[in-house]
Design a protein around this motif. Structure first.
Motif, PDB file in Angstrom:
ATOM      1  N   ALA A  92       0.831  -1.209   0.000  1.00  0.00           N
ATOM      2  CA  ALA A  92       0.000   0.000   0.000  1.00  0.00           C
ATOM      3  C   ALA A  92       0.864   1.257   0.000  1.00  0.00           C
ATOM      4  O   ALA A  92       0.741   2.105  -0.887  1.00  0.00           O
ATOM      5  N   GLU A  93       1.700   1.390   1.000  1.00  0.00           N
ATOM      6  CA  GLU A  93       2.584   2.566   1.110  1.00  0.00           C
ATOM      7  C   GLU A  93       4.027   2.059   1.072  1.00  0.00           C
ATOM      8  O   GLU A  93       4.606   1.725   2.107  1.00  0.00           O
ATOM      9  N   PHE A  94       4.584   2.024  -0.113  1.00  0.00           N
ATOM     10  CA  PHE A  94       5.874   1.356  -0.326  1.00  0.00           C
ATOM     11  C   PHE A  94       6.986   1.985   0.498  1.00  0.00           C
ATOM     12  O   PHE A  94       7.696   1.298   1.238  1.00  0.00           O
ATOM     13  N   TRP A  95       7.154   3.312   0.376  1.00  0.00           N
ATOM     14  CA  TRP A  95       8.296   3.947   1.036  1.00  0.00           C
ATOM     15  C   TRP A  95       8.104   4.003   2.552  1.00  0.00           C
ATOM     16  O   TRP A  95       9.072   3.882   3.304  1.00  0.00           O
ATOM     17  N   ASN A  96       6.876   4.168   2.999  1.00  0.00           N
ATOM     18  CA  ASN A  96       6.633   4.119   4.437  1.00  0.00           C
ATOM     19  C   ASN A  96       6.944   2.742   5.003  1.00  0.00           C
ATOM     20  O   ASN A  96       7.458   2.618   6.119  1.00  0.00           O
ATOM     21  N   ALA A  97       6.618   1.699   4.229  1.00  0.00           N
ATOM     22  CA  ALA A  97       6.913   0.336   4.681  1.00  0.00           C
ATOM     23  C   ALA A  97       8.423   0.070   4.681  1.00  0.00           C
ATOM     24  O   ALA A  97       8.979  -0.450   5.654  1.00  0.00           O
TER      25      ALA A  97
END
Length: 297
Positions: A36-41
């Motif tokens: 869903a949120e690649f960079w946050n993950a």
């Protein structure tokens, strides 16, 4: 033999999970259809690596006590939970991120309140004479009970994000104020503890400022409020980095205070400090040998 369930079974199970009660500024599924949120993950993963680094350094260079294992273990769990939460934006995995953050704070309260406890007949040489009887017998159950209450409330009111936020920020505020007091205004403050608190505040408050700014622009209910320029800034990922290194230096600050209580401030020093090796605390004990050095003998 039974094989794994078909992919559509997993998809139905995943779709059946309740969504998270927040959705950050990063555009969802923009990089990968599976995250869903690649960079946050991805920015959550280094937190677990830093926790392993801190755990190893505490075993290698300090008088190791279970409190350090618990602190570093929970920091590592926060990293895993945060990655799962941002990858899925499901409430079940949001709990895997936010509940360990609350549990971390409870362990940090323990570190602060028990920094001068004597323990049970310590087998190592203790030089400081100002140790006091431990409060573990009642303090640990009290903190565990607090964690249970926070957990129950968390699931009783799954749509009230503010409940988690108040629980978390209130303890962080106390930890911050108390750390500053002990680093600058306590009679047993040292240059090392001041340096560690400065670094902790710089990283953590810097990251928190970015978190606040992003949420003020985007809000916490969707990623479209700030437009593409806010999404491209990835400020939440920088918050992860700041929170990670701020927490790392806070634990090392607690370790420096604990070492000074056990062995005297003159027997506590710092190692590391290079670009890719953060400062770590060294307890000099048993004629200068650290825990790891004694175990290799």
């Amino acid at each position: 033999a039974m094989g794994p369930p078909p992919p559509d079974t997993w998809a139905r199970w995943f779709d059946s999970l309740a969504p998270s009660n927040i959705d950050w500024c990063e555009a969802n599924y923009a990089i990968s259809p599976y995250v869903a949120e690649f960079w946050n993950a991805m920015s959550s993963v280094p937190m677990t690596l830093v926790a392993f680094y801190g755990l190893y350094m505490s075993w290698r260079h300090m008088r190791y006590e279970p409190r350090w294992g618990m602190a570093w273990f929970l920091l590592g769990i926060v990293g895993v939970g945060s990655a799962l939460f941002h990858a899925t934006l499901k409430h079940a995995f949001q709990a895997c991120d936010e509940l360990p953050m609350l549990y971390c704070n409870l362990v940090f309260i323990y570190l602060m309140l028990e920094e001068k406890s004597a323990g049970r007949s310590p087998p190592w040489r203790v030089k400081a004479a100002n140790l006091r009887p431990p409060r573990k017998r009642w303090l640990a159950p009290l903190l565990i009970a607090s964690g249970v209450v926070q957990t129950v409330c968390y699931f009783l009111y799954p749509h009230v994000y503010e409940l988690f936020l108040v629980s978390y920020v209130s303890v962080v505020a106390w930890l911050t104020i108390e750390s500053v007091r002990r680093a600058w205004f306590a009679p047993d403050s040292t240059p090392l503890t001041r340096t560690l608190v400065k670094l902790a505040l710089m990283f953590y408050l810097g990251g928190a400022a970015l978190w606040i700014f992003e949420n003020a622009v985007c809000g916490v209910k969707g990623e479209m409020g700030g437009g593409w320029w806010m999404q491209a800034a990835h400020l939440h990922a920088f918050w992860h980095a700041g929170a990670c290194m701020g927490t790392y230096h806070f634990i090392e600050f607690c370790a420096a205070r604990r070492g000074a209580a056990l062995f005297g401030a003159e027997n506590v020093s710092a190692g590391g400090g290079a670009m890719f090796m953060p400062l770590y605390v060294v307890h000099h004990q048993e004629e200068g040998r650290t825990t790891g050095e004694r175990k290799r003998r």
